[in-house]
Design an enzyme around this catalytic site. Structure first.
Site, short mmCIF file in Angstrom:
data_model
loop_
_atom_site.label_atom_id
_atom_site.label_comp_id
_atom_site.label_asym_id
_atom_site.label_seq_id
_atom_site.Cartn_x
_atom_site.Cartn_y
_atom_site.Cartn_z
N PRO A 151 0.83 -1.22 0.00
CG PRO A 151 -0.80 -1.56 1.62
CD PRO A 151 0.47 -2.13 1.11
CB SER A 155 6.85 3.59 -8.81
OG SER A 155 5.84 3.57 -9.77
CB ILE A 180 -1.43 -9.61 -5.02
CG1 ILE A 180 -0.64 -8.83 -3.98
CG2 ILE A 180 -0.66 -10.83 -5.51
CD1 ILE A 180 0.62 -8.14 -4.49
CD GLU A 386 3.86 -7.74 -15.15
OE1 GLU A 386 4.95 -7.94 -15.73
OE2 GLU A 386 2.89 -8.51 -15.19
#
Lengths: 406, 283
Positions: A151, A155, A180, A386
């Site tokens: 949380p 990045s 996730i 990602e």
């Protein structure tokens, strides 16, 4: 003389390899064409018809995942000895693109299992760990997930606050992981936790945790804008105990493992973005043929033609970048910069193309009767997960600056 | 002649041909070269166009794929092999170079080897069930096949003749429109879909069976099998090698598109409807 001969031979092989690589960009090898067609057929027949309903119901496509497992698609790069398909990364990217063209959620489920879960274990796991954590996850019966973000940091992966403390012959994990993918449907996860906060990112290590497991609980399923058939939630670790043998790689290697995993994973996401973009283009081009306005199909209007051209160009450019990055990876060459470029180009192409697709479809693009609105919603996340587009730009810039190092 | 209880070869004929019409203009069902999905009624992205000289349909640049009924035939053959009832599955196709792709798809599904009977150019355009069945009969003798499974018909010409002709040429029994086939010793029990319902017959091997829609659901090739398919052999044969003359006895007079759909007429009452039907001579 012998040295010269050796050098000439090496050059010949390199040129030969380079020529092969170039011709692969022009036309895929037969093997790859066949598997691409198989995935396309599967997506068209089994995924596309149910994608809208899966999205509405937020339903995990368990049956389809099992079928894809049987086809070998859930573990494309895993060697046959461990139960995988034993193919290369280019084949994997083709598979994810074609599947995402049918259903973006299924695409990300396949991608996360392959790149983010199986990937690091294949690269950094011991033989024992591979047998235990890879083979059961190749058949589609089980999927894995990847728990890096928290949380407090996405990045900023180096600032992990999830702790891992050694107590006797156990690791005790505590903390919360966020966003996730697959977690509500997963049977195992790769978790990143810090074993030494003072070392900052060099103190992070990777761990393998089965699911369910005492001390591991899941937060509520996030209600997302898109890719709704794939579950996303928090993983909460409270006094979660795992054997010492569950550490993946060496202590302190976690950040490195994560970054290398994401380098490959972002090609999977690039492929997913390409699939979404392609589906949006399919939808628009089809509509341009059929919809008439001002006395002719709208495909005759330059405004629509220019849009279609820009959309196709964006997709094709991103696709070639993705293939090139995959081929570099298969050739075991450095591919970080190219992978970042591919993911950036593909995800921005996906949002651009799906945006324009709605524009081409007009009012029809805004309603659920046509898939354009779903592609728009699905595309958006590809610029975020990602590695955000901003992070990709940083990665590319860093590589460029290194190349031009004074 | 002593017949061993183990079936040696199962040859599956794969159809990837263009259109042939046997002496009749094929106006009612313009042949469709589809992306294999026609039998599940998914949209196809290929528009079929009649050639300007009206001798057939445009096949240049159109993607060819395995005939859906032939896919079902291949699947059945592989199922028999998985049950260890047959030793080897050979996939055969007649046509130009590109049919090798189709044979490879069959290999990827699990066939052991392929045979490509090369027929190209003008010969291919006029290739029809009679020539194909002759080729197949010759191959069956050469390969000593015990069972031939084909699709019941090709979806481009809907001829539904090849299987029957092969059986006649070889003087073998045939079980056509099979929705179920079970090997019992040296006999094949075939459940046939006929207009009146289902007919069960028992035919002695060697035999010819043609597959109907409900026989099975063809599998998707697995990635490892696609890789293995690369190593499997495809033999090249010419019709002349088999002593077959592919010259056609038929000449296509013309090929037309189906007539354009005319606008309908709305009527107010049932009486009007009956009146109009009578006018048109339909009642």
């Amino acid at each position: 003389m012998a040295a010269l001969f050796k050098a000439r031979r090496a050059l010949g092989m390199a040129v030969g390899h380079g020529v092969r690589c170039l011709s692969q960009l022009a036309e895929l090898p037969e093997l790859h064409q066949m598997m691409r067609q198989t995935c396309r057929d599967y997506a068209q027949k089994e995924l596309a018809p149910i994608a809208a309903q899966l999205d509405k119901d937020h339903k995990f496509p368990a049956k389809q995942v099992k079928e894809l497992g049987a086809m070998g698609v859930m573990a494309v790069e895993v060697p046959e000895s461990l139960g995988g398909a034993g193919m290369d990364y280019l084949a994997y990217c083709l598979a994810v693109e074609e599947l995402s063209r049918g259903c973006a959620s299924t695409g990300v489920i396949v991608s996360v299992n392959n790149s983010l879960y199986l990937g690091p274990i294949l690269k950094f796991g011991t033989e024992e760990q591979k047998k235990q954590w890879i083979t059961p996850f190749t058949t589609g019966e089980r999927v894995g997930c990847f728990a890096l973000s928290e949380p407090g940091n996405g990045s900023d992966a180096g600032a992990a606050s999830t702790l891992a403390q050694q107590e006797g012959d156990e690791w005790v994990l505590s903390g919360t992981k966020a966003w996730i993918t697959n977690c509500w449907d997963a049977s195992a996860t790769v978790v990143f936790a810090t074993t030494d906060k003072s070392l900052k990112h060099k103190g992070i290590s990777a761990f393998l945790v089965p699911m369910p497991h005492p001390g591991l609980s899941l937060g509520k399923k996030e209600d997302k804008l898109g890719i709704r058939a794939s579950s996303t939630a928090n993983i909460i670790l409270e006094d979660c105990r795992i054997p010492l043998g569950n550490m993946l790689g060496e202590r302190g290697m976690g950040f490195n493992i994560a970054m290398q995993t994401l380098d490959s994973g972002r090609l999977g996401i690039a492929a997913q973005a390409l699939g979404i973009a392609q589906a949006a283009l399919d939808c628009s081009a089809d509509y341009a043929h059929k919809r008439t306005a001002f006395g002719a199909p709208i495909g005759k209007l330059q405004a629509i033609q220019f849009k279609l051209a820009d959309m196709a160009l964006a997709i094709e450019s991103a696709r070639l970048l993705t293939w090139r990055a995959a081929m570099l990876r298969d050739a075991k060459k450095p591919f970080t910069k190219e992978a970042a470029m591919a993911k950036l180009a593909a995800s921005e192409a996906a949002t651009f193309v799906s945006h324009q697709a709605i524009q081409v479809l007009g009012g029809m693009g805004y309603v659920t009767d046509m898939p354009a609105e779903r592609h728009y919603r699905d595309a958006r996340i590809t610029e975020i997960y990602e590695g955000t587009s901003e992070i990709q730009r940083l990665v590319i810039a860093n590589n460029i600056l290194k190349e031009y190092q004074q | 002649m002593h017949r061993s209880s183990e079936v040696k070869h199962v040859a599956s004929y794969l159809n990837t041909r263009g259109c042939e019409c046997f002496g009749q203009p094929c106006e009612s069902h313009c042949p469709v070269l589809t992306d294999r999905t026609i039998h599940v009624q998914l949209k196809t992205f290929i528009k079929i166009r009649v050639k300007p000289d009206r001798t057939g349909v445009v096949t240049d640049g159109v993607k060819h794929s395995m005939n859906p009924f032939c896919e079902i035939a291949v699947e059945e053959a592989i199922k028999l092999k998985e049950k260890k009832l047959v030793k080897e599955v050979v996939a055969v196709s007649c046509g130009p170079q590109q049919v090798q792709e189709t044979i490879r798809t069959a290999l990827a599904m699990g066939a052991d080897r392929g045979i490509h009977v090369e027929v190209s150019g003008k010969d291919y355009e006029t290739l029809g069930p009679l020539q194909v069945s002759k080729i197949f009969a010759a191959l069956a003798k050469k390969e000593q096949a015990d069972l031939i499974i084909l699709g019941k018909q090709a979806i481009d010409d809907d001829c539904n003749q090849t299987g029957q002709m092969i059986a006649a040429l070889l003087d073998w029994p045939q079980g056509t429109f099979a929705s179920e086939m079970t090997l019992e010793a040296d006999k094949m029990k075939v459940v046939r879909e006929v207009d009146g319902g289902l007919e069960t017959i028992k035919i002695k091997l060697p035999a010819v069976v043609t597959a109907d829609l409900r026989l099975n659901t063809p599998r998707y090739a697995t990635l490892p099998n696609i890789m293995k398919a690369k190593k499997k052999k495809i033999a090249n044969v010419k019709p002349a090698d088999l002593g077959v003359d592919v010259c056609s006895r038929l000449e296509v007079l013309k090929v037309d598109e189906p007539p354009q759909r005319q606008a309908g007429v709305k009527v107010e009452t049932v009486d009007d409807l009956v009146g109009k039907l009578k006018e048109a001579g339909r009642v």
